[in-house]
Scaffold this active site. Structure first.
Site, mmCIF file in Angstrom:
data_model
loop_
_atom_site.group_PDB
_atom_site.id
_atom_site.type_symbol
_atom_site.label_atom_id
_atom_site.label_comp_id
_atom_site.label_asym_id
_atom_site.label_seq_id
_atom_site.Cartn_x
_atom_site.Cartn_y
_atom_site.Cartn_z
ATOM 1 N N HIS A 576 0.830 -1.210 0.000
ATOM 2 C CA HIS A 576 0.000 0.000 0.000
ATOM 3 C C HIS A 576 0.865 1.260 0.000
ATOM 4 O O HIS A 576 0.676 2.164 -0.836
ATOM 5 C CB HIS A 576 -0.911 -0.018 1.239
ATOM 6 C CG HIS A 576 -1.780 1.192 1.378
ATOM 7 N ND1 HIS A 576 -3.092 1.219 0.961
ATOM 8 C CD2 HIS A 576 -1.528 2.427 1.895
ATOM 9 C CE1 HIS A 576 -3.609 2.411 1.210
ATOM 10 N NE2 HIS A 576 -2.679 3.161 1.781
ATOM 11 N N GLU A 577 1.810 1.333 0.925
ATOM 12 C CA GLU A 577 2.665 2.523 1.007
ATOM 13 C C GLU A 577 3.528 2.667 -0.237
ATOM 14 O O GLU A 577 3.809 3.781 -0.683
ATOM 15 C CB GLU A 577 3.523 2.474 2.273
ATOM 16 C CG GLU A 577 2.738 2.535 3.569
ATOM 17 C CD GLU A 577 1.876 3.776 3.707
ATOM 18 O OE1 GLU A 577 2.253 4.841 3.153
ATOM 19 O OE2 GLU A 577 0.817 3.696 4.361
ATOM 20 N N HIS A 580 1.870 4.665 -2.962
ATOM 21 C CA HIS A 580 2.089 6.112 -2.908
ATOM 22 C C HIS A 580 3.441 6.463 -3.525
ATOM 23 O O HIS A 580 3.568 7.438 -4.277
ATOM 24 C CB HIS A 580 2.068 6.598 -1.459
ATOM 25 C CG HIS A 580 0.718 6.575 -0.826
ATOM 26 N ND1 HIS A 580 -0.358 7.265 -1.326
ATOM 27 C CD2 HIS A 580 0.267 5.945 0.298
ATOM 28 C CE1 HIS A 580 -1.412 7.072 -0.550
ATOM 29 N NE2 HIS A 580 -1.062 6.271 0.433
ATOM 30 N N HIS A 583 3.527 6.432 -7.291
ATOM 31 C CA HIS A 583 2.853 7.610 -7.826
ATOM 32 C C HIS A 583 3.820 8.801 -7.843
ATOM 33 O O HIS A 583 3.911 9.541 -8.831
ATOM 34 C CB HIS A 583 1.630 7.924 -6.965
ATOM 35 C CG HIS A 583 0.599 8.772 -7.643
ATOM 36 N ND1 HIS A 583 -0.526 9.232 -7.004
ATOM 37 C CD2 HIS A 583 0.519 9.260 -8.902
ATOM 38 C CE1 HIS A 583 -1.254 9.944 -7.836
ATOM 39 N NE2 HIS A 583 -0.642 9.983 -8.995
#
Length: 799
Positions: A576-577, A580, A583
């Site tokens: 999940h991290e 980020h 991105h």
């Protein structure tokens, strides 16, 4: 703390959210991974070999899994004495506590020169440069604010923490001075009103100019002085009330006393810790009280615990309602009907409270039949336990019978849960690199650090290398548990992508040549223009490299010489991290205001929630998941069993989140202006109207524990929104992982070219429409929001 201070014009909202998330992260109540019905145990991962034989990635695994290997690799950190301190993140100012203050003061001087330039703009060419000048001004201030905020919550040295806090305050105070005058806003307005200027700006420049104009309007600088003063007072009051609400929340009843016989079913060891003289005293807001609701057999005891854990103190409710009324007044003062309208109109995909309402209504409608099925299962379990026909489910029954069903599922599981043996930290990092190589042609390359570059010996540096563009980002990984670290995982962008102009390089050359005492000397003008940090030079363009810090708290469970083993949810968190981070890595824009995760708030979590689908996919797991000792591949049925249990009541979890998102909207509507506003009645009415599960009984007031009302005022729906969007992208772009689609480079390029690479520089609805190839989304109106809400129960990717 940064989240308790009014956000000024030049504070990046993305940085504020990152810092807030690091300290107050919402629990990811519903994973984006495939639902139980979609899991297929017949596909067993077996391909865990390197995806590109030209690049040996064994060292990547070893520097995380083998402490001796890492210590040998990172010798420069352990032998600081003989080499020059290069500064934190290679920022040459940050070699000492005093360096933070020097950096802040130098930045303020440079920023003032830019302010003067913008205020003195008069010619057409001057006005054409305004948007890039203002973006550079934002970047200068964020260079200090971003790194200082990271350091003051992460760095182990208290002196450096204090210096970072002082540097942050100096720049923040200067930023507030900018917010008290209309000059910059007036000049930007003149530029926007000039057709020739607008025609000269590209899409990215026009987007940033509009964002900056909206930020100016929100800062209330155009109000009369009396109203502006009231705006500042209200903002400060909201900050103080919000801080008290989050930090001082209390239950009406702080402890619960029971005869020990009443807690039969609870773990005996846990119960003994709270037993004195045959009486068990449970703290109301303790994890043990939550466990008791799931496991204690006596219904009256569960009822008493439920009432206590769902009833906040009267004081907490008073603070909450005062904060909501202050927000309503602030919005009215700024010309908005409600705080929700104020918060949504420029920074969110939804744009209006009515659009959010349409999304949540559609989501609730399509989720309700799924909840009814789960409630029927709970009633069946209750009847079985009571050996009589149960017709009604009580609020304090829900968690108990859910746990009963899950326990039964676990007992029938074919495999014991030894998943962590297949998820050493090094193999997971190796897997992420291999996944990104397949999808985007980028990989992680371990890089030794120079003295002073990192804040702790545990930090690993990875260079992000592209097959086509070379070195594109720097990733610092601080992933191991320490007593002085926040336990919450977080992604920080300490420097964004931004194009450095020839004029900036010339200015840097002149400063460097002047050799001012007390300031660092740089190897080249380009080096000086980015404070010594890394840049990229592609096609004649020089850009700041995204510099990212990833912080987690994984324990080294096998001792200092063995690997840290992650459980499934820790592995999911890392994915999940890293969503980020990818991105930030791929969205290397020319202007920093729209770089990486600086985009619409309800769009920013899409790449990270999407990664939760990848980590549950058998072909992705096949890239890396293998036993840390035997190297045997992961039996995928272990993942299937795990997720079947975890997803058993996902519709019920979703219903709770839908109601909380509706509550957030109601609290930030015009209702808060009413004299008879009753936050408790609003919450109970929403439960009764939209809930299929039993609603809270009269006398409870759980909303006093809903701390995210402060940090996510009127935007709490965004997690639900991104969960639905990520599932849709997974189904449409990656064909839900079928036939190896999760590793198909064409699918990765489709996502990157349509969505990831734009950051916030393109309308997110246009990005989403392009990635999904769905023209129904292009307008981003209430109809589009309603359509997104309808996707929750859809398995057909083309419906």
């Amino acid at each position: 703390m940064i989240k308790n201070i009014r956000s000024g014009l030049w504070t990046c909202s993305r940085c504020l959210r990152q810092a807030s998330r690091a300290r107050d992260q919402p629990r990811r109540w519903l994973s984006s991974a495939p639902s139980a019905a979609q899991l297929d145990a017949s596909h067993i991962p077996i391909d865990h070999y390197p995806t590109d034989l030209k690049h040996d990635d064994s060292l990547l695994r070893q520097i995380f899994d083998s402490p001796p290997t890492f210590k040998d690799f990172a010798k420069p950190f352990f032998k600081v004495t003989s080499r020059e301190n290069v500064g934190l993140f290679r920022n040459k100012y940050l070699t000492s506590p005093q360096g933070f203050l020097t950096f802040a003061n130098v930045t303020i001087n440079r920023a003032q020169n830019l302010v003067d330039k913008v205020l003195n703009a008069s010619t057409l060419e001057d006005y054409k440069a305004v948007v890039r000048d203002l973006d550079r001004l934002s970047d200068l201030l964020c260079r200090v604010l971003d790194v200082s905020d990271f350091v003051r919550v992460t760095h182990p040295d208290e002196k450096i923490q204090a210096a970072a806090s002082e540097a942050w305050s100096l720049v923040y105070q200067y930023m507030n001075q900018l917010n008290t005058a209309t000059g910059l806003s007036d000049q930007l307005g003149k530029a926007l009103a000039n057709r020739e200027v607008m025609a000269s700006w590209n899409e990215e420049e026009q987007t940033v100019a509009t964002l900056l104009q909206q930020d100016f309007m929100k800062s209330a600088i155009h109000l009369p002085k009396g109203s502006r003063d009231r705006f500042v007072d209200l903002s400060q009051r909201i900050s103080e009330l919000g801080s008290h609400f989050v930090q001082d929340m209390q239950p009406e009843q702080r402890f619960l006393d029971f005869p020990s016989s009443k807690l039969y079913g609870m773990n005996p060891q846990m119960a003994r810790r709270y037993t004195r003289g045959g009486t068990i005293r449970l703290p109301t807001l303790s994890p043990e009280a939550t466990v008791a609701l799931r496991t204690v057999h006596d219904e009256d005891t569960r009822k008493a615990i439920y009432y206590a854990t769902r009833t906040a103190s009267g004081r907490s409710i008073q603070i909450l309602e005062a904060m909501l009324k202050s927000r309503a007044e602030l919005a009215n003062l700024s010309g908005f009907k409600s705080y929700g309208q104020m918060a949504l109109h420029d920074k969110m995909m939804a744009k209006t409270p009515e659009s959010v309402h349409q999304f949540l209504l559609a989501l609730s409608k399509h989720n309700a039949p799924l909840v009814e099925e789960e409630v029927a299962g709970l009633l069946k379990e209750k009847s079985k336990k009571q050996q009589s026909n149960a017709s009604e489910l009580q609020p304090w029954d829900r968690d108990y019978y859910m746990e009963s069903i899950r326990s039964s599922m676990r007992s029938r599981r074919r495999n014991d849960d030894f998943l962590s043996a297949y998820f050493s930290l090094g193999t997971v990092m190796q897997g992420l690199s291999r996944l990104f190589t397949r999808l985007y042609g980028i990989r992680f390359v371990p890089r030794d650090t120079l003295p002073g570059e990192t804040w702790h010996p545990d930090v690993r540096r990875l260079d992000v290398v592209s097959d086509t563009d070379g070195h594109v980002a720097v990733l610092y990984c601080d992933l191991f548990y320490r007593d002085d670290k926040s336990p919450n995982p977080a992604h920080f962008t300490v420097r964004c992508s931004r194009e450095i102009s020839e004029g900036e390089i010339q200015e840097a050359a002149e400063r460097n040549a002047a050799g001012v005492e007390g300031l660092p000397q740089f190897e080249s003008p380009i080096d000086a223009a980015n404070d010594g940090m890394h840049v990229s030079q592609q096609s004649g363009t020089i850009k700041q490299l995204p510099t990212i810090a990833l912080v987690c708290d994984f324990e080294e469970k096998q001792g200092r010489n063995g690997p840290a083993l992650l459980d499934y949810y820790q592995m999911e968190t890392l994915f999940h991290e890293m969503g980020h981070a990818i991105h930030s890595i791929l969205a290397r824009t020319s202007l920093q205001n729209v770089a990486g995760t600086r985009c619409a708030t309800d769009f920013a979590e899409l790449p990270s929630t999407l990664m939760e689908h990848f980590c549950a996919d058998p072909s992705v797991l096949g890239l890396f998941a293998r036993h840390h000792a035997t190297d045997e591949p992961l039996p995928y049925e272990m993942v299937v069993d795990k997720l079947h249990v975890a997803r058993r009541f996902e519709a019920s979890d979703r219903e709770n989140q839908i109601i909380l998102a509706m509550l957030d909207q109601q609290y930030h509507s015009s209702l808060a202006n009413q004299d008879k506003f009753d936050s408790t009645e609003v919450y109970l009415n929403l439960q009764r109207k939209f809930g299929k599960l039993p609603s809270d009984p009269p006398g409870t007031r759980w909303q006093g524990f809903f701390g995210h009302l402060f940090g996510y005022g009127s935007t709490y729906y965004s997690y639900l929104f991104d969960q639905v969007l990520s599932r849709r992208v997974w189904q449409v772009v990656f064909s839900a992982g079928q036939n190896g689609a999760a590793l198909d480079r064409a699918n990765g390029e489709r996502l990157k070219e349509n969505l990831l690479k734009w950051g916030g520089s393109r309308d997110p609805w246009r990005c989403l429409s392009g990635a999904l190839q769905d023209e129904r989304l292009i307008d981003g109106d209430e109809k589009a929001m309603r359509l997104v809400g309808s996707w929750v129960a859809k398995d057909d990717s083309h419906s």
